[in-house]
Design a protein around this motif. Structure first.
Motif, PDB file in Angstrom:
ATOM      1  N   GLU A  93       0.785  -1.144   0.076  1.00 55.36           N
ATOM      2  CA  GLU A  93       0.057  -0.032   0.062  1.00 55.36           C
ATOM      3  C   GLU A  93       0.867   1.283  -0.045  1.00 55.36           C
ATOM      4  O   GLU A  93       1.120   1.834   0.828  1.00 55.36           O
ATOM      5  CB  GLU A  93      -1.139  -0.147   1.304  1.00 55.36           C
ATOM      6  CG  GLU A  93      -2.053  -1.132   1.279  1.00 55.36           C
ATOM      7  CD  GLU A  93      -2.909  -1.241   2.193  1.00 55.36           C
ATOM      8  OE1 GLU A  93      -3.187   0.008   3.008  1.00 55.36           O
ATOM      9  OE2 GLU A  93      -3.407  -2.284   2.531  1.00 55.36           O
ATOM     10  N   LEU A  95       0.644   4.338  -1.006  1.00 53.14           N
ATOM     11  CA  LEU A  95      -0.145   5.623  -0.757  1.00 53.14           C
ATOM     12  C   LEU A  95      -0.252   5.789   0.848  1.00 53.14           C
ATOM     13  O   LEU A  95      -0.494   6.947   1.258  1.00 53.14           O
ATOM     14  CB  LEU A  95      -1.458   5.626  -1.326  1.00 53.14           C
ATOM     15  CG  LEU A  95      -1.337   5.766  -2.944  1.00 53.14           C
ATOM     16  CD1 LEU A  95      -2.516   5.680  -3.568  1.00 53.14           C
ATOM     17  CD2 LEU A  95      -0.324   6.887  -3.525  1.00 53.14           C
ATOM     18  N   SER A  96      -0.401   4.559   1.439  1.00 48.33           N
ATOM     19  CA  SER A  96      -0.256   4.772   3.130  1.00 48.33           C
ATOM     20  C   SER A  96       0.892   4.842   3.850  1.00 48.33           C
ATOM     21  O   SER A  96       0.842   4.990   4.978  1.00 48.33           O
ATOM     22  CB  SER A  96      -1.370   3.315   3.418  1.00 48.33           C
ATOM     23  OG  SER A  96      -0.508   2.427   3.297  1.00 48.33           O
ATOM     24  N   ARG A 146      -4.055   9.855  -6.231  1.00 53.11           N
ATOM     25  CA  ARG A 146      -3.762   8.329  -6.146  1.00 53.11           C
ATOM     26  C   ARG A 146      -2.928   7.743  -7.209  1.00 53.11           C
ATOM     27  O   ARG A 146      -2.902   6.419  -7.663  1.00 53.11           O
ATOM     28  CB  ARG A 146      -5.183   7.954  -6.219  1.00 53.11           C
ATOM     29  CG  ARG A 146      -6.028   8.062  -5.163  1.00 53.11           C
ATOM     30  CD  ARG A 146      -7.444   7.584  -5.265  1.00 53.11           C
ATOM     31  NE  ARG A 146      -7.275   6.738  -5.758  1.00 53.11           N
ATOM     32  CZ  ARG A 146      -8.608   6.224  -6.706  1.00 53.11           C
ATOM     33  NH1 ARG A 146      -9.281   6.976  -7.265  1.00 53.11           N
ATOM     34  NH2 ARG A 146      -8.407   4.989  -7.456  1.00 53.11           N
ATOM     35  N   LEU A 176       3.103  12.582   6.845  1.00 52.82           N
ATOM     36  CA  LEU A 176       1.942  12.302   5.843  1.00 52.82           C
ATOM     37  C   LEU A 176       2.369  12.734   4.353  1.00 52.82           C
ATOM     38  O   LEU A 176       3.350  13.663   4.192  1.00 52.82           O
ATOM     39  CB  LEU A 176       0.634  12.846   5.734  1.00 52.82           C
ATOM     40  CG  LEU A 176      -0.171  12.769   7.054  1.00 52.82           C
ATOM     41  CD1 LEU A 176      -1.350  13.436   7.219  1.00 52.82           C
ATOM     42  CD2 LEU A 176      -0.361  11.273   7.399  1.00 52.82           C
TER      43      LEU A 176
END
Length: 180
Positions: A93, A95-96, A146, A176
Motif C-alpha cells: 500500500e 499511498l499509505s 492516487r 503524511l
C-alpha cells in the motif's frame, strides 16, 4: 509491509508513457539509468521552468497495479508504464506509507519515498477523464492523489519484475505524504 515488482520501465525522452524493460538500474542520488528524469536536480519540465536548480525528489515513480484494476472497472484500459511510472508494484500500500519510508527492492536497491505524484492535464490528454479517476476527494473535502509515489535512490542496483519489496518505516512521528 511487503510486496513485489510487477513491471519496470524507463524512457530516455520526455514522453507521457515509458517503455517496459526486463530490468532497470537505479543509481544512488540520480534515479533510473537512461531515464529522462535521472539527475540530482529536477527534470520534470514544468518544474524546471519554475526553478531548474531545485532538488530532484521525483527520481523514480512507483504506481500500485491495484490502481489499474480499479481504473479498468471504470472503463480505462491502463497497463504498466502507461502512466509514466518506472516501477509497477503489487501487494504493498504505497499511498499509505509515510514520507521517508525506505523501500528495499531486490537484492540491492533502496528507494526513499519523498511524496505523491501530482497528476497534471497530460493524463487527460492520454485518456480523457482519467485525471478525475486518479484524483479524489476525502471525507473532509481534501484532495486525494492516487497516481503513485515519487522516490529518490538511496542505494543503487538492478530492479526486475518479480523482485520483492520490503518497506522500512522512518522514526516517529510519521509525516503524511504530500505532492512533490
Amino acid at each position: 509491509m511487503s510486496g513485489r515488482v510487477v513491471a519496470v520501465a524507463k524512457d530516455g525522452e520526455h514522453r507521457f508513457s515509458k517503455q517496459l524493460a526486463r530490468e532497470i538500474r537505479v543509481i544512488a542520488g540520480l534515479g533510473v539509468e537512461d531515464d529522462a528524469h535521472q539527475g540530482t536536480t529536477v527534470k520534470h519540465r514544468s518544474r524546471v521552468a519554475i526553478d531548474p536548480a531545485q532538488p530532484n525528489l521525483r527520481q523514480v515513480h512507483l504506481i500500485p497495479s491495484e490502481l489499474f484494476v480499479e481504473l479498468h472497472r471504470k472503463g480505462f484500459a491502463i497497463q504498466p508504464a502507461d502512466l509514466g511510472e518506472n516501477i509497477t508494484t503489487e501487494a504493498i500500500e504505497l499511498l499509505s506509507l509515510p514520507r521517508g519510508t525506505l523501500l528495499r527492492i531486490g537484492a540491492d536497491a533502496v528507494l526513499e519515498i519523498t511524496g505523491l505524484r501530482n497528476p497534471c492535464v497530460q493524463i487527460d490528454r492520454f485518456r480523457p477523464g482519467l485525471l478525475k479517476a486518479v484524483v479524489g476527494k476525502g471525507p473532509n473535502g481534501e484532495v486525494i492523489l492516487r497516481a503513485g509515489v515519487m522516490t529518490i535512490v538511496r542505494e543503487g542496483g538492478a530492479i526486475r519484475p518479480g523482485d520483492a519489496i520490503a518497506a522500512k518505516l522512518p522514526p516517529m512521528p510519521h509525516l503524511l505524504l504530500e505532492r512533490v
